[in-house]
Design an enzyme around this catalytic site. Structure first.
Site, PDB file in Angstrom:
ATOM      1  N   ASN A 169      -9.686  -5.895   8.957  1.00 30.02           N
ATOM      2  CA  ASN A 169      -8.880  -4.772   9.436  1.00 30.02           C
ATOM      3  C   ASN A 169      -8.590  -4.941  10.918  1.00 30.02           C
ATOM      4  O   ASN A 169      -9.514  -5.061  11.726  1.00 30.02           O
ATOM      5  CB  ASN A 169      -9.625  -3.451   9.197  1.00 30.02           C
ATOM      6  CG  ASN A 169      -8.701  -2.249   9.267  1.00 30.02           C
ATOM      7  OD1 ASN A 169      -7.630  -2.303   9.853  1.00 30.02           O
ATOM      8  ND2 ASN A 169      -9.135  -1.152   8.669  1.00 30.02           N
ATOM      9  N   GLU A 197     -14.357  -4.635   3.474  1.00 27.88           N
ATOM     10  CA  GLU A 197     -13.574  -4.527   4.707  1.00 27.88           C
ATOM     11  C   GLU A 197     -14.471  -4.592   5.939  1.00 27.88           C
ATOM     12  O   GLU A 197     -15.503  -3.933   6.008  1.00 27.88           O
ATOM     13  CB  GLU A 197     -12.789  -3.216   4.721  1.00 27.88           C
ATOM     14  CG  GLU A 197     -11.948  -3.025   5.976  1.00 27.88           C
ATOM     15  CD  GLU A 197     -11.189  -1.722   5.952  1.00 27.88           C
ATOM     16  OE1 GLU A 197     -10.234  -1.618   5.155  1.00 27.88           O
ATOM     17  OE2 GLU A 197     -11.547  -0.804   6.718  1.00 27.88           O
ATOM     18  N   GLU A 225       0.820  -1.212   0.000  1.00 29.42           N
ATOM     19  CA  GLU A 225       0.000   0.000   0.000  1.00 29.42           C
ATOM     20  C   GLU A 225       0.853   1.259   0.000  1.00 29.42           C
ATOM     21  O   GLU A 225       1.805   1.380   0.779  1.00 29.42           O
ATOM     22  CB  GLU A 225      -0.907   0.005   1.225  1.00 29.42           C
ATOM     23  CG  GLU A 225      -1.846   1.198   1.294  1.00 29.42           C
ATOM     24  CD  GLU A 225      -2.969   0.965   2.276  1.00 29.42           C
ATOM     25  OE1 GLU A 225      -3.991   0.379   1.862  1.00 29.42           O
ATOM     26  OE2 GLU A 225      -2.811   1.346   3.455  1.00 29.42           O
ATOM     27  N   LYS A 269       0.805   4.748   1.160  1.00 29.42           N
ATOM     28  CA  LYS A 269       0.040   5.497   2.169  1.00 29.42           C
ATOM     29  C   LYS A 269       1.004   6.430   2.902  1.00 29.42           C
ATOM     30  O   LYS A 269       1.820   5.990   3.702  1.00 29.42           O
ATOM     31  CB  LYS A 269      -0.621   4.526   3.153  1.00 29.42           C
ATOM     32  CG  LYS A 269      -1.377   5.193   4.291  1.00 29.42           C
ATOM     33  CD  LYS A 269      -2.117   4.172   5.153  1.00 29.42           C
ATOM     34  CE  LYS A 269      -1.190   3.256   5.905  1.00 29.42           C
ATOM     35  NZ  LYS A 269      -1.916   2.388   6.861  1.00 29.42           N
ATOM     36  N   LYS A 286      -8.440   2.620  -2.824  1.00 32.51           N
ATOM     37  CA  LYS A 286      -8.775   2.632  -1.396  1.00 32.51           C
ATOM     38  C   LYS A 286      -9.190   4.035  -0.965  1.00 32.51           C
ATOM     39  O   LYS A 286      -8.400   4.968  -0.972  1.00 32.51           O
ATOM     40  CB  LYS A 286      -7.586   2.148  -0.562  1.00 32.51           C
ATOM     41  CG  LYS A 286      -7.949   1.863   0.895  1.00 32.51           C
ATOM     42  CD  LYS A 286      -6.805   1.186   1.626  1.00 32.51           C
ATOM     43  CE  LYS A 286      -7.217   0.834   3.047  1.00 32.51           C
ATOM     44  NZ  LYS A 286      -6.104   0.249   3.818  1.00 32.51           N
ATOM     45  N   GLU A 307      -5.561  -6.858   6.930  1.00 33.70           N
ATOM     46  CA  GLU A 307      -5.199  -5.458   6.718  1.00 33.70           C
ATOM     47  C   GLU A 307      -4.737  -4.824   8.026  1.00 33.70           C
ATOM     48  O   GLU A 307      -5.315  -5.070   9.079  1.00 33.70           O
ATOM     49  CB  GLU A 307      -6.403  -4.664   6.205  1.00 33.70           C
ATOM     50  CG  GLU A 307      -7.032  -5.182   4.927  1.00 33.70           C
ATOM     51  CD  GLU A 307      -8.255  -4.353   4.565  1.00 33.70           C
ATOM     52  OE1 GLU A 307      -8.165  -3.115   4.608  1.00 33.70           O
ATOM     53  OE2 GLU A 307      -9.294  -4.938   4.271  1.00 33.70           O
ATOM     54  N   SER A 308      -3.715  -3.996   7.935  1.00 33.25           N
ATOM     55  CA  SER A 308      -3.213  -3.176   9.046  1.00 33.25           C
ATOM     56  C   SER A 308      -2.508  -4.020  10.111  1.00 33.25           C
ATOM     57  O   SER A 308      -2.863  -5.173  10.352  1.00 33.25           O
ATOM     58  CB  SER A 308      -4.343  -2.368   9.716  1.00 33.25           C
ATOM     59  OG  SER A 308      -4.953  -1.497   8.810  1.00 33.25           O
TER      60      SER A 308
END
Length: 248
Positions: free
Chosen positions: A175, A153, A46, A48, A105, A206-207
């Site tokens: 997430n 998500e 990603e 970001k 996203k 995710e994350s």
């Protein structure tokens, strides 16, 4: 090279991409399935620059980032939200130069954002279940009409179970960040993953992945891919290690 040389180079790229027709990025679902068939977890890298926790780094341009992680990434995730994440749709066009699947996203609440994802070449789009209180059917349909693959998500067990039941043919993004208080917990992610694994959906963690050991824990829980932003933005060379994480 000096500052003006860098600015000129990137401005020339930006102007060219603004005026070029963009090709559709490849399928993210197929890329993850292919990677799994080889015995490895997919890596979605990603771009970001800012997160809810603050500034990550602003000195790494999109082209430089994608150049570094592309040899190891299964696909890219691109933040386009401008106010909280300093994102921009142009970053999708830059990502498209590397012929990888691209996830658009943003906090998607309107069909105009689906059109933005499509017109800039993305192949997948993030749909946050909690953002729309689970009323995502119309948005899923809008994405499918444009040939975009929804990544739905979730951040809790109930939403995950409902999404997996209603949309088994898509990707479910788990997430580890609670979207209410923004806390991060891999343990919470694992609880959610365990609630939906084996249901036929592709599960994307995710994350919260800080390195290979976190990724390996999630792989053992049955995820098909990991989406990593902050850790890769701080250290793009980490992509090589994450690329080597095996399924199961």
């Amino acid at each position: 090279m000096g500052f003006l040389d860098d600015v000129k180079r990137l401005t020339e790229l930006r102007v060219r991409l603004m005026n070029e027709a963009v090709n559709r990025a490849p399928s993210l679902i197929k890329a993850i399935e292919d990677r799994n068939s080889e015995g490895y977890v997919g890596l979605i890298a990603e771009y970001k620059r800012v997160s809810p926790s603050g500034v990550i780094r602003l000195d790494l341009d999109a082209y430089g980032y994608f150049s570094q992680v592309s040899p190891y990434a299964t696909g890219f995730s691109v933040l386009t939200e401008p106010f909280f994440f300093t994102g921009h749709p142009l970053f999708i066009r830059i990502a498209s130069m590397f012929n990888k699947p691209i996830l658009y996203k943003d906090f998607v609440i309107h069909e105009s954002q689906v059109e933005e994802a499509y017109s800039n070449g993305a192949s997948a789009i993030l749909i946050i279940y909690r953002l729309l209180n689970g009323n995502i059917g119309w948005l899923v349909d809008a994405a499918r009409r444009r040939g975009l693959e929804p990544l739905i998500e979730v951040d809790n067990v109930k939403d995950a179970a409902d999404a997996a039941k209603d949309y088994p043919e898509f990707m479910i993004g788990v997430n580890s960040r609670d979207l209410g208080d923004l806390s991060i917990s891999l343990e919470r992610s694992i609880d959610i993953i365990r609630a939906i694994r084996g249901r036929g959906v592709l599960v994307i963690a995710e994350s919260g992945v800080r390195g290979k050991s976190d990724a390996e824990v999630l792989a053992k829980e049955g995820v098909n891919a990991i989406l990593v932003g902050t850790a890769l933005m701080r250290n793009p060379t980490l992509a090589k290690e994450l690329h080597e994480v095996r399924v199961g």
